[in-house]
Design an enzyme around this catalytic site. Structure first.
Site, PDB file in Angstrom:
ATOM      1  N   ARG A  26     -15.706  11.920   6.356  1.00 34.69           N
ATOM      2  CA  ARG A  26     -14.479  12.681   6.644  1.00 34.69           C
ATOM      3  C   ARG A  26     -14.162  13.651   5.528  1.00 34.69           C
ATOM      4  NH1 ARG A  26     -10.176   8.368   7.188  1.00 34.69           N
ATOM      5  NH2 ARG A  26      -8.742  10.118   7.458  1.00 34.69           N
ATOM      6  N   HIS A  32       0.840  -1.197   0.000  1.00 37.05           N
ATOM      7  CA  HIS A  32       0.000   0.000   0.000  1.00 37.05           C
ATOM      8  C   HIS A  32       0.872   1.243   0.000  1.00 37.05           C
ATOM      9  CE1 HIS A  32      -3.499   2.525   0.782  1.00 37.05           C
ATOM     10  NE2 HIS A  32      -2.706   3.213   1.593  1.00 37.05           N
ATOM     11  N   SER A  72      -8.230   3.649   8.545  1.00 31.41           N
ATOM     12  CA  SER A  72      -8.821   3.521   7.212  1.00 31.41           C
ATOM     13  C   SER A  72      -7.958   2.607   6.332  1.00 31.41           C
ATOM     14  CB  SER A  72      -8.954   4.910   6.584  1.00 31.41           C
ATOM     15  OG  SER A  72      -9.412   4.811   5.257  1.00 31.41           O
ATOM     16  N   ASP A 125     -15.506   1.736   6.891  1.00 31.81           N
ATOM     17  CA  ASP A 125     -14.508   2.675   6.376  1.00 31.81           C
ATOM     18  C   ASP A 125     -15.093   3.485   5.229  1.00 31.81           C
ATOM     19  OD1 ASP A 125     -11.776   3.760   5.819  1.00 31.81           O
ATOM     20  OD2 ASP A 125     -12.152   2.728   3.936  1.00 31.81           O
ATOM     21  N   LYS A 146      -8.741  -1.845   5.509  1.00 30.41           N
ATOM     22  CA  LYS A 146      -8.881  -2.410   4.167  1.00 30.41           C
ATOM     23  C   LYS A 146      -7.782  -3.433   3.895  1.00 30.41           C
ATOM     24  CE  LYS A 146      -9.243   1.758   2.771  1.00 30.41           C
ATOM     25  NZ  LYS A 146      -9.357   3.066   2.116  1.00 30.41           N
TER      26      LYS A 146
END
Lengths: 436, 436
Positions: free
Chosen positions: B168, B82, B183, B161, B187
């Site tokens: 948000r 990520h 968040s 999320d 995931k």
């Protein structure tokens, strides 16, 4: 204007312009900004604060969201009064008739009980028939006729405040001096007043427990009022124990009548005279506050204040016979004495707890739609500094349903601090005057 | 549980228990808590922070709001990757096939472009026919078949999320390390992975401009992953200028293919090899990171990585002919060179501005529903440390509509810092590795 940018700016401790605040409040009141953006902004305000020009802009935006009364065509000065709320906090009922009897007009838009505190509207409604829901036209008519009128916030007055207050209540954003100031002053400045006397409470039974927090709020309120050209003073008064001897709506009306006939507890009488004196002074009825105090006392002695209260009650549909016979206010069916578990001196009270005990008995609301029982309440027999024997009654609970009696009793029992030594200092009734 | 009490506690810097956080997230996801309370709580979190146990509880609550994939029955280690997002940030497209070609499985749930940054999904969709919206069953099938699959967040993955992120975005509550961490990790932990390599960007083109903020976020992410029993490392990498030479979806796919055929810019190749090496290392395919780097380079040289990419594209419905002829990705109709206004050395870039310029050309979204033009983008000719002559091209804009060309050009022109002296230091590609 992108709302998210205003939220981010406040979050990062930035300042909003007057135009931005006006647009934010107007758009929210119209329903063009969703609650979830407003609540995020409110939380940022709680944690980052607002500078005085921002508070002034917010107050004005909320004020201008609705009708702003204008009584400039009506002869005489108009002076408002507001208290930040406490336990046994009933001076409005006493002062309004005194000041009106003295020739200064008192247009009063009051609130209901909030949390552990009582509200002027709930107390007035303990008088059978008393109507606090006058139209603004009737409000003006009663004010013109007898010099005083007492109503609740109508849909026309500061609708932005009404909407924002409901949101603050459920989003943990009540406790902000900036937001409290804007909420109070947007309603008070709509009353069509020339001057305003504020009773800012501090102590264990007030919203501001800490005296410096209360003083800061008082200064904000005074400054915000003065920016709008109003003459404003704030008395910082003690709320470390209930004011007077009685808490509960009918019982507080009865105690207010006692003061108006020249009797009643000394602390309550003293605070009423002081507040009335400041209203006379700001209303240019007297040259000094001392002179105002003498005038207020005279109006009680002469019976003029009580007669004025009778006029107000009558014009607003209330049963005037309660003034001569307070038993007509009704009373709770049962009483229970709460006694001291030890001997010693009362050195302090958890005053908020005493207010909650009255709510638990049914004298206040826990949810918005709860119905109030006006007859329940608490009669306090001891004050800070008093000596007590073991088993001597501290107070008497007046109740109708025993359902939550134990809870109320426990709250009261644990609210007193009793120590072997007499306390060296007793909290003064008035800590200081701000804005004079 | 009264939600307002949880909001107030966080507002006052208090801590929430695991149970309270679980209930808050579950109730919000069910729709039992209104957005306006959630947004007030989120703002309190932004301003008061959360402690590591709270962040872990929040991450798990969000993770458990949906399906958590379990590929433990599938042979081989599964390693996720990520990036926190940047400009020209395309390594996922290169690494996923390299690592899968090396025998470590890569289940990848990616995101779209956010603000000035690009997103893996948008890049993949620049390949005609490529379907990022596989069902979870198809995701598993593709992963089993070729060792890698790349999709977007489905409705089943971390719905909490999805709902919180949308809130948000419009309430100024994006910038919180705790919320960003929860968040991302909710995931990633749903991907069914054994280990995770994080590319945490820092610099003028990253969300965390400041290296210490980025390091703190990296540490939070690593700690949160480790608490869940995953092997996690974070590479803190530089984002003070675009990664590689190209920004824009089709152009970035083309540049990724260049790397896979053994060509392409050195910085991009180097970062891809490093990230792949760490994935091999955490995937227990190699004994050292150095060994992993050699393996990654070999898989490029041998053509296996490119073949793996062909397999993935094919299995996900994309046109594999683009791998042999990237012109099939399409290109913008017009180009405009942006030249240096002065001579000297490039000492820095406002890299976020360069990303915004690409968005302005149509390569990203300003509103949620904007359609992306995959062919537009920017080709960068100079990097920090390079010398430039006055009038020499800094970069070339590729565009279709001239509507906002001036705006894009101005953004690019003012994004370069050009000074007479060659900079003494050039930002390293990788600042440090956290969690190793």
């Amino acid at each position: 204007m992108r709302v998210v940018d205003l939220i981010r700016r406040k979050r990062d401790s930035g300042e909003l312009t007057r135009d931005e605040i006006e647009e934010l409040i107007a758009a929210y009141t119209r329903g063009d900004i969703p609650d979830y953006q407003m609540s995020a902004w409110l939380m940022a305000v709680v944690l980052r604060g607002m500078r005085p020009p921002e508070i002034a802009a917010l107050t004005e935006a909320m004020l201008n969201s609705g009708t702003v009364l204008d009584f400039s065509g009506m002869p005489g000065r108009k002076v408002g009064k507001h208290s930040t709320g406490g336990v046994g906090d009933k001076p409005s009922l006493v002062i309004a008739p005194i000041v009106a009897a003295g020739g200064v007009k008192v247009p009063m838009i009051s609130g209901r009980g909030l949390g552990h505190t009582g509200g002027t509207l709930d107390k007035l409604e303990a008088i059978p028939g008393f109507n606090v829901n006058l139209s603004l036209a009737d409000f003006q008519r009663v004010l013109e006729t007898c010099g005083c009128a007492m109503i609740g916030q109508t849909a026309e007055i500061a609708p932005a405040d009404k909407k924002i207050y409901a949101l603050r209540d459920v989003t943990g954003t009540v406790e902000s001096p900036a937001l409290i100031c804007a909420s109070i002053m947007s309603k008070k400045l709509a009353e069509g007043i020339d001057a305003l006397v504020l009773d800012v409470k501090t102590g264990s039974g007030a919203f501001m427990k800490n005296i410096e927090d209360a003083a800061n709020l008082a200064e904000l309120l005074v400054e915000t009022g003065k920016r709008k050209g109003k003459n404003v003073v704030a008395l910082l008064t003690d709320m470390n124990q209930p004011l007077g001897r009685k808490v509960g709506n009918s019982m507080e009306v009865a105690e207010s009548i006692e003061i108006l006939i020249g009797a009643g507890p000394a602390d309550l009488r003293e605070l009423c005279l002081e507040l009335a004196a400041w209203m006379f002074f700001l209303g240019e009825r007297v040259k000094t506050v001392e002179e105002g105090k003498i005038l207020a006392a005279d109006l009680i002695t002469s019976g003029h204040a009580l007669e004025k209260f009778r006029e107000i009650v009558d014009l607003q549909g209330g049963d005037v016979r309660v003034l001569d016979d307070p038993r007509r206010l009704g009373h709770a069916r049962q009483t229970l004495g709460v006694t001291s578990p030890t001997e010693g001196f009362i050195t302090g009270t958890q005053c908020e707890q005493l207010g909650v005990a009255c709510v638990v008995l049914g004298g206040g609301r826990e949810k918005k739609d709860d119905k109030i029982d006006p007859t329940v309440g608490i009669d306090f027999h001891k004050r800070i500094g008093d000596a007590v024997e073991r088993g001597e009654p501290l107070c008497t609970l007046h109740y109708n349903a025993a359902t939550r009696l134990d809870e109320a009793r426990r709250l009261v029992e644990t609210a007193y601090r009793i120590e072997p030594e007499k306390p060296q200092t007793i909290p003064p009734l008035i800590h200081r005057v701000i804005g004079a």
